[in-house]
Design a protein around this motif. Structure first.
Motif: not given
Length: 812
Positions: A43-45, A60-63, A70-73
């Motif tokens: 898991r990486k951000v 931030y792309a959560v991979v 998901k994508l976070d601001p």
């Protein structure tokens, strides 16, 4: 169990969004929600930058396990302020859209038929160079045109890698025929403000106390932090908002006053406001004295020569004279924190350039230029340079459309350019086009003519992520990877709180797709030597050089090697651009946070759950901090009148160094030197007919999101707004299928009768009606506006005048 998702949480991006994957990605894996117990090594951000609209919000792309879940601001970017809108959240679908372009393709059917075959990248480049049995290649075209590089045109949409594409086509390949979105977007607005006050500027909505929004629909068209800033303070909460619009929009619903106005009459409205301010001496006298050039001439022109009274404007605009007087007085009472909003839309009418100049001057009369709460310029943080060694082509001609309007710049005029080709009016043949991230088939008025232009061309190359209507007209298709799969050129965003941001790739490119810099590198390596051989035959300057110097030296040192500017990776170039200006530590911060600005470690603070401080008040780049004759310490004294601060002498980037009321040099080009209303340029709507207008929607970005199922789930198709009483006369009810017809075409669309639009006007949202069979979700959803919008040219800059089309409507 029912789960309620708050609108706030959705906009913050804290809600995990599931997506359906394309081939090569496990569907079961995509449907799994984020698991806190997942192996952290998988898991990486990744800090990145959104590409779903022009705002470029930080995210931030959560991979997880190689999949963007998901994508976070990202809270570190002053421009996006920890916000990611519906479009930003839907960026995942751009990555996992099953219809996205996956491989290079070559046309095997008729032009526009949409029949392609999958090929390797080298085969695609080979086809571009040498053609096939279906189309000609660069080598044959340039041989026949004796090395006139401008015979191959190019266009591009807005994007962070646009410069890379342009640098190849203009500097390295050598074509002058570039057209982009400017002439179907902000050309007249930006130019009108730049010529008048020295720049387009930024609207300081967060600190403005009075805002006039004319035609702009910020509550529906683009939901960004500055949109939220103004609406937090309207309706009796600190700021007054006046909306001038033929429609009662969601923006109008948030306003203190809605002023319905006839389409295309805004210039008359602003000139009448100016008349009131001048005759009642409501303007900031000191500011005008210090900072406005040609004011007395302009006042005499408005008041005495033209007599642009509110009563005169009432007959044209439909806005009563007393309302005009009230708005003028209120605006100046709130100045200098008062803005006539510049606008983020295309030209509305033939008189759009003078409208923008009149708006800029009107705001300036209140002192609202280069001051807190007004139009501000701020600062831009510099980046290092990446040199491009450009060859000099002796046979490349100047652009074809330079005389299609009074002032045609490097971005061209889309309508003028296209029409010259279709109508066989070009001084030399334009036989090909390279297209990057643009869809002129749906974005340029009069789709029929755009199709004819592509049909006449010998070579059309499209670089895109989706099989758009324009891609269907291509001969060669080069698939770019999506923004979540690439690192783009580092970007500096100016303003009150300037910063540098970096888009990093969240995952490696899927399928056989590449970032544009790699696409250009491969193409340049393929065509460079063969095209150099053609130049050796026809370029006399090159021939002269080769008489005196070795060929390898000329080829490599004089820029004829078309690939030399793209041999470094984008990552290497970005590191150089940042480190050369700010050092290694700054670059490491940029990589870690996605954002960098000097003193960020000291300035950045979390104030509350969703509120951050980026720069302290005293460090923000309001230009008022650097005014002539100004002691900065005085600014924070609450006893100092802001009107006095606004009046202090500035230095504007105009010929006079001041706000330019009377631009006399424009007269040499046949343009009115002062804003002037022309009756003959205004088209009245015939009895029983309608004037058609179009606009944007916050959940869609023009036509680039036409296939995004996550957004289509919110709004499946567009509807035709028609005045309720006029609909009843025609027997049209909600949901009825109607036909809208203009001189150039017709569409079928469902009706939305409403009292929220004035009589004599029809409207529907832009970005729908794709005819591309490759777009599973967007195919024939609603109607395309450019099928019926006439190709009317605004005469100063050649922009598309989008609201000059007369239509009729009938129930099907």
């Amino acid at each position: 169990m029912e789960v309620e998702i708050s609108r706030r949480r959705f906009l913050q991006g804290t809600v995990a969004l599931t997506v359906l994957g394309a081939s090569g990605v496990s569907g079961s894996g995509l449907l799994k929600t984020s698991d806190a117990r997942a192996d952290s090594s998988k898991r990486k951000v990744v800090p990145t930058l959104c590409e779903m609209c022009v705002n470029k919000c930080a995210a931030y792309a959560v991979v997880e396990n190689g999949i963007v879940k998901k994508l976070d601001p990202n809270p570190h970017f002053p421009k996006s302020k920890n916000m990611l809108c519906a479009r930003g959240n839907a960026g995942i679908h751009a990555l996992y859209d099953p219809d996205r372009l996956k491989y290079p393709m070559i046309r095997v059917g008729k032009k526009g038929e949409g029949k392609f075959k999958r090929v390797t990248w080298d085969e695609a480049y080979e086809a571009i160079l040498n053609g096939t049995d279906k189309f000609k290649g660069l080598k044959q075209i340039l041989e026949e045109e004796k090395d006139n590089r401008s015979t191959i045109s190019y266009c591009a949409g807005e994007g962070m890698a646009e410069h890379t594409f342009k640098s190849f086509m203009a500097d390295k390949f050598g074509s002058s025929n570039f057209v982009n979105h400017a002439s179907i977007c902000l050309q007249t607005t930006v130019s009108g403000y730049a010529l008048t006050i020295g720049g387009y500027g930024l609207d300081d909505l967060e600190n403005a106390n009075y805002v006039i929004m004319a035609g702009a629909n910020r509550a529906e068209a683009i939901i960004t932090p500055d949109t939220m800033d103004i609406f937090k303070r309207t309706r009796g909460r600190g700021a007054k908002l006046v909306v001038i619009d033929p429609r009662y929009t969601n923006t109008a619903a948030q306003a203190d006053r809605w002023v319905p106005i006839k389409v295309g009459t805004d210039l008359a409205f602003v000139l009448a406001l100016t008349y009131v301010v001048m005759t009642e001496t409501l303007y900031n006298k000191k500011f005008v004295e210090e900072n406005v050039d040609g004011f007395e001439e302009y006042r005499n022109y408005i008041v005495n020569e033209k007599k642009y009274t509110p009563e005169w404007a009432e007959k044209i605009t439909g806005v009563d004279a007393e309302t005009i007087r009230t708005i003028a007085r209120e605006f100046m009472a709130h100045a200098p924190r008062a803005i006539y909003y510049q606008g983020r839309r295309t030209a509305w009418s033939k008189q759009d350039f003078q409208l923008r100049r009149a708006q800029a001057i009107f705001t300036a009369l209140g002192g609202g230029i280069d001051v807190k709460g007004g139009i501000v310029f701020g600062k831009k943080l510099p980046l290092g340079s990446h040199e491009i060694n450009a060859p000099m082509y002796a046979n490349a001609e100047s652009r074809i459309d330079r005389k299609e309007a009074a002032i045609v710049g490097g971005s061209g005029t889309w309508i003028g350019f296209r029409n010259m080709i279709v109508e066989d009016r070009t001084p030399y043949p334009v036989r090909g086009m390279f297209i990057y991230k643009q869809n002129p088939m749906l974005s340029v008025p009069n789709t029929k003519k755009t199709r004819q232009m592509f049909e006449k061309m010998d070579l059309v190359v499209a670089i895109d992520t989706m099989p758009s209507d324009t891609v269907m007209m291509a001969d060669v298709v080069l698939p770019e990877c999506t923004y979540l799969e690439r690192e783009d050129p580092v970007k500096s965003f100016g303003g009150i709180e300037p910063s540098i941001v970096l888009r990093q790739k969240a995952i490696d490119p899927m399928y056989d797709t590449k970032p544009v810099i790699e696409i250009i590198r491969g193409l340049a390596q393929k065509v460079s030597k063969p095209l150099f051989e053609i130049s050796k035959k026809y370029d006399e300057d090159l021939q002269s050089e080769l008489e005196d110097r070795p060929e390898d030296e000329v080829y490599n040192e004089d820029g004829w090697n078309l690939a030399d500017a793209y041999l470094q990776s984008q990552e290497e170039i970005n590191e150089h651009l940042v480190v050369s200006e700010y050092g290694k530590e700054a670059y490491e911060t940029l990589k870690e946070k996605g954002v960098f600005y000097p003193n960020m470690d000291k300035y950045f603070k979390k104030i509350s759950e969703n509120e951050y401080e980026y720069y302290p008040e005293e460090a923000r780049y309001y230009s008022v901090n650097a005014l002539e004759k100004f002691d900065n310490s005085v600014y924070h004294d609450t006893c100092v009148d802001e009107k006095e601060i606004a009046a202090l002498r500035r230095k504007f980037k105009t010929p006079s160094g001041k706000v330019q009321c009377n631009f006399k040099s424009l007269a040499k080009k046949g343009i009115d030197p002062m804003p002037t209303w022309h009756d003959e340029m205004y088209q009245e709507t015939p009895e029983g007919k309608f004037k058609f207008i179009t606009g944007r929607h916050a959940q869609f970005t023009q036509n680039s999101t036409a296939n995004n199922i996550m957004l289509l789930d919110l709004m499946r198709e567009n509807y035709l707004w028609i005045n309720k009483e006029e609909a009843e006369k025609r027997g049209i009810k909600y949901g009825d299928l109607v036909e809208v017809e203009s001189k150039i075409g017709k569409v079928r669309i469902k009706a939305y009768p409403t009292s929220k639009i004035i009589p004599g006007v029809l409207f529907y949202v832009h970005g729908f009606g794709s005819e591309s069979t490759g777009m599973t979700f967007g195919y024939r959803n609603g109607a395309s506006d450019n099928l019926i919008i006439e190709d009317v040219i605004e005469p100063v800059f050649g922009s598309a005048a989008m609201h000059e089309t007369i239509v009729d409507v009938r129930k099907v």
